[in-house]
Design a protein around this motif. Structure first.
Motif, PDB file in Angstrom:
ATOM      1  N   VAL A 183     -12.054  -0.122 -25.875  1.00 24.18           N
ATOM      2  CA  VAL A 183     -12.840  -1.006 -26.934  1.00 24.18           C
ATOM      3  C   VAL A 183     -11.673  -1.853 -27.332  1.00 24.18           C
ATOM      4  N   ASN A 184     -11.957  -3.296 -27.613  1.00 25.26           N
ATOM      5  CA  ASN A 184     -11.425  -4.362 -28.046  1.00 25.26           C
ATOM      6  C   ASN A 184     -12.082  -5.252 -28.905  1.00 25.26           C
ATOM      7  N   ARG A 185     -11.396  -6.286 -29.527  1.00 25.06           N
ATOM      8  CA  ARG A 185     -12.163  -7.125 -30.481  1.00 25.06           C
ATOM      9  C   ARG A 185     -13.314  -7.663 -29.881  1.00 25.06           C
ATOM     10  N   GLU A 186     -13.646  -8.049 -28.637  1.00 27.71           N
ATOM     11  CA  GLU A 186     -14.623  -8.504 -28.197  1.00 27.71           C
ATOM     12  C   GLU A 186     -15.956  -7.637 -27.983  1.00 27.71           C
ATOM     13  N   ASN A 187     -15.667  -6.325 -27.780  1.00 30.93           N
ATOM     14  CA  ASN A 187     -16.796  -5.350 -27.605  1.00 30.93           C
ATOM     15  C   ASN A 187     -16.639  -4.305 -28.947  1.00 30.93           C
ATOM     16  N   PHE A 188     -15.960  -4.770 -29.942  1.00 28.21           N
ATOM     17  CA  PHE A 188     -15.992  -3.708 -31.047  1.00 28.21           C
ATOM     18  C   PHE A 188     -17.176  -3.048 -31.696  1.00 28.21           C
ATOM     19  N   ARG A 226     -11.679  -1.599 -41.453  1.00 28.43           N
ATOM     20  CA  ARG A 226     -10.132  -1.413 -41.521  1.00 28.43           C
ATOM     21  C   ARG A 226      -9.514  -1.279 -40.090  1.00 28.43           C
ATOM     22  N   ILE A 227     -10.110  -0.374 -39.556  1.00 27.46           N
ATOM     23  CA  ILE A 227      -9.728  -0.302 -37.870  1.00 27.46           C
ATOM     24  C   ILE A 227      -9.674  -1.686 -37.164  1.00 27.46           C
ATOM     25  N   ARG A 228     -10.739  -2.601 -37.354  1.00 27.42           N
ATOM     26  CA  ARG A 228     -10.770  -3.754 -36.663  1.00 27.42           C
ATOM     27  C   ARG A 228      -9.447  -4.767 -37.030  1.00 27.42           C
ATOM     28  N   GLU A 229      -9.337  -4.640 -38.428  1.00 27.59           N
ATOM     29  CA  GLU A 229      -8.247  -5.594 -39.064  1.00 27.59           C
ATOM     30  C   GLU A 229      -6.785  -5.024 -38.267  1.00 27.59           C
TER      31      GLU A 229
END
Length: 281
Positions: free
Chosen positions: A160-165, A185-188
């Motif tokens: 998982v990365n920002r694009e497929n979050f 919060r995890i995304r940040e």
């Protein structure tokens, strides 16, 4: 009685506490018999209790004899108490009784958590007798990557990365209501997290990506649905990645079903942990 550990006595009593901590029947978590944590780690953790304003390290005496050392931290902004260690040679229940009395005197309104290994039957009996709530029971496993051989991966597993979050967020939203680490919060802080998911099925994730000694933070399954194949695929991808990243160890607090998968991949059980949680009135 409890009293602040004085600097002039710190070496003697921290050494005593370390020796006590090597017997899980007389300590709390974290345990130091896991093959990962060292005497140096214990001393480093204990020394901060002498130095930081948000930590305390207390000597426990009974009948004039030093029987143990208790160390904890207090996060004023979060109104939270966390235990670093409670290592007591004799009269463990009495030490706990005095610790809670100390907290009631100095930390009213704070929430707290403490884990005890199953071997510490005196602590478990005391907590039960006092009506303290056991929040969870977990099998505690550890894997040493020197002994781990990477396994074939399930092609359905996504890193998982920002694009497929959103694949992860859709799973995690079923779990995050009472958690600090929400999806946002995890995304940040994505650079700190390693997350592996199978879309519509489950995810496994840990913080401290790139570190040496790691711990799986969570395992999410859609609507609580658990499948052995999904669980093995997620855990395998997680371990293979950590191995490639140079990790030394991986901790895993899990249930009996996940323990079977973990054991098959090379984890060994350290103990069973009993988590107690509450609030100081």
């Amino acid at each position: 009685m409890l009293k602040a550990l004085e600097e002039k006595d710190s070496e003697t009593y921290i050494q005593m506490a370390y020796e006590i901590s090597m017997d899980p029947a007389h300590t709390s978590f974290p345990v130091y018999t896991d093959g990962v944590k060292t005497r140096e780690d214990f001393f480093r953790a204990a020394k901060t209790g002498m130095e930081r304003e948000d930590e305390e390290i207390l000597l426990f005496l009974e009948n004039g004899e030093a029987e143990g050392v208790l160390s904890f931290y207090a996060l004023a902004d979060d109104r939270y108490l966390g235990v670093k260690f409670i290592s007591v040679r004799k009269h463990y229940a009495k030490a706990l009784e005095e610790l809670f009395a100390y907290w009631e005197e100095n930390y009213r309104g704070y929430e707290w958590d403490v884990y005890f290994p199953e071997e510490n039957t005196e602590a478990l009996a005391y907590m039960s007798a006092c009506g303290r709530r056991e929040a969870e029971e977990n099998v505690v496993d550890v894997l040493l990557f020197d002994e781990y051989v990477p396994q074939p991966e399930n092609e359905a597993v996504l890193s998982v990365n920002r694009e497929n979050f959103d694949v992860f967020a859709e799973l995690h939203r079923h779990y995050e209501a009472d958690m600090y680490w929400t999806s946002e919060r995890i995304r940040e802080k994505m650079d700190n997290w390693a997350i592996f998911a199978i879309e519509g099925k489950g995810a496994v994730y840990y913080n401290g990506k790139g570190g040496a000694d790691l711990e799986i933070f969570g395992v999410d399954f859609l609507d609580g649905g658990w499948e052995a194949e999904t669980a093995r695929g997620l855990l395998t991808a997680c371990l293979n990645y950590a191995k490639r990243s140079g990790a030394r160890s991986m901790y895993f607090f899990n249930d009996a079903k996940m323990h079977e998968i973990a054991a098959a991949l090379g984890f060994r059980q350290v103990t069973t942990a009993h988590l107690f949680s509450g609030a100081i009135p």
